[in-house]
Design an enzyme around this catalytic site. Structure first.
Site, PDB file in Angstrom:
ATOM      1  N   HIS A  24       0.795  -1.236   0.000  1.00  0.00           N
ATOM      2  CA  HIS A  24       0.000   0.000   0.000  1.00  0.00           C
ATOM      3  C   HIS A  24       0.822   1.279   0.000  1.00  0.00           C
ATOM      4  CE1 HIS A  24       0.793  -0.460   4.349  1.00  0.00           C
ATOM      5  NE2 HIS A  24       0.687   0.849   4.394  1.00  0.00           N
TER       6      HIS A  24
HETATM    7  C1  UD1 Z   1      -1.743   5.660   6.039  1.00  0.00           C
HETATM    8  C2  UD1 Z   1      -0.375   6.082   6.554  1.00  0.00           C
HETATM    9  C3  UD1 Z   1       0.632   4.973   6.315  1.00  0.00           C
HETATM   10  C4  UD1 Z   1       0.144   3.665   6.916  1.00  0.00           C
HETATM   11  C5  UD1 Z   1      -1.251   3.352   6.422  1.00  0.00           C
HETATM   12  C6  UD1 Z   1      -1.754   2.156   7.178  1.00  0.00           C
HETATM   13  C7  UD1 Z   1       0.107   8.475   6.446  1.00  0.00           C
HETATM   14  C8  UD1 Z   1       0.866   9.533   5.751  1.00  0.00           C
HETATM   15  N1  UD1 Z   1       0.099   7.273   5.883  1.00  0.00           N
HETATM   16  O1  UD1 Z   1      -1.639   5.481   4.631  1.00  0.00           O
HETATM   17  O2  UD1 Z   1       1.870   5.308   6.923  1.00  0.00           O
HETATM   18  O3  UD1 Z   1       1.027   2.640   6.550  1.00  0.00           O
HETATM   19  O4  UD1 Z   1      -2.130   4.459   6.679  1.00  0.00           O
HETATM   20  O5  UD1 Z   1      -2.744   1.480   6.491  1.00  0.00           O
HETATM   21  O6  UD1 Z   1      -0.442   8.729   7.479  1.00  0.00           O
HETATM   22  N2  UD1 Z   1      -9.307   5.134   2.406  1.00  0.00           N
HETATM   23  C9  UD1 Z   1     -10.488   4.431   2.425  1.00  0.00           C
HETATM   24  N3  UD1 Z   1     -11.003   4.061   3.642  1.00  0.00           N
HETATM   25  C10 UD1 Z   1     -10.411   4.386   4.820  1.00  0.00           C
HETATM   26  C11 UD1 Z   1      -9.226   5.110   4.784  1.00  0.00           C
HETATM   27  C12 UD1 Z   1      -8.678   5.479   3.572  1.00  0.00           C
HETATM   28  O7  UD1 Z   1     -11.062   4.123   1.388  1.00  0.00           O
HETATM   29  O8  UD1 Z   1     -10.953   4.024   5.884  1.00  0.00           O
HETATM   30  C13 UD1 Z   1      -8.720   5.509   1.111  1.00  0.00           C
HETATM   31  C14 UD1 Z   1      -8.989   6.962   0.726  1.00  0.00           C
HETATM   32  O9  UD1 Z   1      -9.212   7.024  -0.640  1.00  0.00           O
HETATM   33  C15 UD1 Z   1      -7.679   7.639   1.058  1.00  0.00           C
HETATM   34  C16 UD1 Z   1      -6.659   6.539   0.810  1.00  0.00           C
HETATM   35  O10 UD1 Z   1      -7.311   5.334   1.182  1.00  0.00           O
HETATM   36  O11 UD1 Z   1      -7.435   8.780   0.291  1.00  0.00           O
HETATM   37  C17 UD1 Z   1      -5.385   6.704   1.622  1.00  0.00           C
HETATM   38  O12 UD1 Z   1      -5.657   6.871   3.008  1.00  0.00           O
HETATM   39  P1  UD1 Z   1      -4.652   7.708   3.964  1.00  0.00           P
HETATM   40  O13 UD1 Z   1      -5.058   7.595   5.384  1.00  0.00           O
HETATM   41  O14 UD1 Z   1      -4.464   9.083   3.430  1.00  0.00           O
HETATM   42  O15 UD1 Z   1      -3.278   6.999   3.749  1.00  0.00           O
HETATM   43  P2  UD1 Z   1      -2.898   5.471   3.715  1.00  0.00           P
HETATM   44  O16 UD1 Z   1      -2.421   5.151   2.351  1.00  0.00           O
HETATM   45  O17 UD1 Z   1      -3.997   4.659   4.292  1.00  0.00           O
HETATM   46  N1  UDP Z   2      -3.446  -5.751   8.940  1.00  0.00           N
HETATM   47  C1  UDP Z   2      -4.759  -6.246   9.025  1.00  0.00           C
HETATM   48  N2  UDP Z   2      -5.433  -6.506   7.871  1.00  0.00           N
HETATM   49  C2  UDP Z   2      -4.885  -6.344   6.638  1.00  0.00           C
HETATM   50  C3  UDP Z   2      -3.548  -5.857   6.566  1.00  0.00           C
HETATM   51  C4  UDP Z   2      -2.870  -5.557   7.738  1.00  0.00           C
HETATM   52  O1  UDP Z   2      -5.277  -6.463  10.124  1.00  0.00           O
HETATM   53  O2  UDP Z   2      -5.563  -6.612   5.628  1.00  0.00           O
HETATM   54  C5  UDP Z   2      -2.744  -5.413  10.199  1.00  0.00           C
HETATM   55  C6  UDP Z   2      -1.421  -6.104  10.428  1.00  0.00           C
HETATM   56  O3  UDP Z   2      -1.587  -7.320  11.122  1.00  0.00           O
HETATM   57  C7  UDP Z   2      -0.666  -5.079  11.269  1.00  0.00           C
HETATM   58  C8  UDP Z   2      -1.200  -3.751  10.778  1.00  0.00           C
HETATM   59  O4  UDP Z   2      -2.423  -4.029  10.120  1.00  0.00           O
HETATM   60  O5  UDP Z   2      -1.002  -5.233  12.634  1.00  0.00           O
HETATM   61  C9  UDP Z   2      -0.222  -3.115   9.813  1.00  0.00           C
HETATM   62  O6  UDP Z   2      -0.792  -1.964   9.274  1.00  0.00           O
HETATM   63  P1  UDP Z   2      -0.450  -1.391   7.840  1.00  0.00           P
HETATM   64  O7  UDP Z   2       0.260  -2.402   7.024  1.00  0.00           O
HETATM   65  O8  UDP Z   2      -1.703  -0.812   7.305  1.00  0.00           O
HETATM   66  O9  UDP Z   2       0.468  -0.147   8.191  1.00  0.00           O
HETATM   67  P2  UDP Z   2       2.048   0.023   8.392  1.00  0.00           P
HETATM   68  O10 UDP Z   2       2.476  -0.944   9.425  1.00  0.00           O
HETATM   69  O11 UDP Z   2       2.684  -0.188   7.062  1.00  0.00           O
HETATM   70  O12 UDP Z   2       2.179   1.446   8.797  1.00  0.00           O
END
Ligand code: UD1
Ligand code: UDP
Length: 373
Positions: free
Chosen positions: A207
């Site tokens: 992601h």
């Molecule tokens: C964020 C974090 C990243 C983390 C990830 C965990 C930042 C800068 N990034 O990235 O470090 O690894 O979360 O998963 O904080 N969206 C949905 N549903 C939701 C949330 C988001 O559809 O509940 C979609 C939206 O289109 C949004 C996109 O996902 O624009 C990205 O979400 P965002 O929280 O901005 O960043 P992540 O890529 O999730």
């Molecule tokens: N995770 C989850 N479901 C998924 C993918 C990840 O429950 O489909 C959990 C995973 O076990 C871990 C956390 O989400 O505890 C990691 O989050 P993510 O990869 O979104 O963020 P990052 O660690 O890269 O910031």
């Protein structure tokens, strides 16, 4: 005298890291702990289900920040947390990891002179193109207590001039959650529901914007993953950011992969703990696979979790499709090897963190009494 502590969550990994600290703080005497959910993530599969599975108290405050550009999202957290801090005046704020909610909350607290404890402090990728690296460095710089999950983090902080009693190694709270809930997850039927056999599938999570926002890179990675389905099913719980991009770049590959919605926590750790190999760019997944002894291929050019490569099961592949194909083939042909536990990734990091946070609050109270006297 009651000490009030406000814990901030918002994005998926926050819930997993903060829950053990909330539980441990709730067990301490004279501590009033509250949780604020920024709402950075809002889908049940990325947020609400985690609160439920982790047995965390329902958030006392919801900011409803949602998605947006970095500036808009961080600014909304900053404003929302500032209002709350003015209202509640807690003795400390706990922030975790490196997401926009982390830095927004920390900035609001710093300006109001509220003590900040940063969980998972000191990690460094040295890659300034990652939004998380910016968030980590700023948060560490303004925090009063830097809770580290390994010695390497302490060294990173020391190299930036951050040292002394405010840096404490407590271990990895994400692994506390994993160890506590793994038996529950394994007792469920997640594998059967997804038609999987233990040790006979590849699990994928990707992601990071550097990969998924680049159509050529994402398409090439999906092609390699599709190639692995000649050997084993490849299950890909797809983050919404990735789903938004994937359809346009690799229709044929997507047909061969088992693409599913992001998994709720218990299902995910059940699948993670029984996978033959995991391919990821997630920070947390690199750590969890190391704790579980499951081989992990990290599809990135760098990692802030070098310890998982040194002591765990993580292999940093780089962002090269040919190298991913080679590494996956090698991993699938190699017998599984035993792994060693990582120091202090022992299921008790939350308690150590809670004690350190209380000590910080007591130190600050003593100092303010001295300055009044
Ligand atoms: C964020 C974090 C990243 C983390 C990830 C965990 C930042 C800068 N990034 O990235 O470090 O690894 O979360 O998963 O904080 N969206 C949905 N549903 C939701 C949330 C988001 O559809 O509940 C979609 C939206 O289109 C949004 C996109 O996902 O624009 C990205 O979400 P965002 O929280 O901005 O960043 P992540 O890529 O999730
Ligand atoms: N995770 C989850 N479901 C998924 C993918 C990840 O429950 O489909 C959990 C995973 O076990 C871990 C956390 O989400 O505890 C990691 O989050 P993510 O990869 O979104 O963020 P990052 O660690 O890269 O910031």
């Amino acid at each position: 005298m009651t000490h009030s502590i406000l814990c901030v969550v918002g994005a998926r990994p926050n819930f997993v890291k903060v829950a053990p600290v909330v539980h441990a703080l709730e067990r301490l005497h004279n501590v009033d702990v509250r949780v604020v959910n920024t709402g950075q993530h809002y889908d049940r599969a990325l947020a609400g289900s985690f609160i439920e599975h982790l047995g965390m108290r329902a958030p006392d405050h919801d900011l409803g920040v949602g998605s947006g550009t970095h500036a808009r999202q961080t600014a909304a957290v900053l404003v929302g947390i500032e209002d709350l801090l003015v209202e509640l005046r807690p003795d400390a704020v706990v922030v975790a990891g490196d997401v926009n909610s982390t830095v927004g909350a920390a900035l609001a607290a710093a300006k109001l002179d509220v003590a900040i404890a940063h969980l998972e402090s000191g990690l460094r990728s040295r890659d300034w193109s990652m939004p998380e690296e910016i968030n980590r460095v700023i948060t560490d710089r303004i925090s009063d207590l830097l809770l580290c999950h390994c010695e390497e983090a302490v060294e990173n902080l020391a190299a930036e001039g951050i040292a002394g009693e405010k840096v404490v190694v407590v271990g990895n709270t994400m692994i506390d959650s994993l160890f506590r809930l793994l038996p529950v997850a394994r007792a469920g039927d997640a594998l059967a529901r997804h038609g999987l056999r233990p040790g006979a599938y590849v699990l994928v999570t990707l992601h990071r914007p550097a990969l998924v926002d680049d159509p050529a890179r994402l398409g090439a990675a999906l092609d390699v993953l599709a190639g692995l389905t000649d050997r084993l099913p490849v299950v890909f719980p797809m983050h919404p950011r990735t789903r938004a991009k994937a359809g346009a770049v690799a229709t044929e590959a997507l047909e061969r992969l088992t693409v599913i919605e992001p998994l709720e926590y218990l299902d995910f750790i059940a699948l993670e703990s029984a996978a033959r190999v995991v391919v990821t760019d997630s920070g947390g997944v690199q750590e969890e696979t190391s704790a579980l002894g499951i081989p992990c291929l990290t599809y990135r050019d760098n990692t802030e979790r070098a310890i998982t490569c040194e002591l765990g099961t993580n292999h940093l592949v780089g962002v090269d499709p040919a190298e991913l194909a080679r590494a996956a083939k090698q991993e699938l042909e190699r017998p599984l090897t035993a792994t060693r536990p990582l120091p202090l990734w022992d299921g008790h990091a939350g308690e150590r963190a809670a004690n350190a946070i209380l000590e910080l609050v007591l130190r600050r109270e003593q100092a303010s009494r001295r300055s009044v006297a």
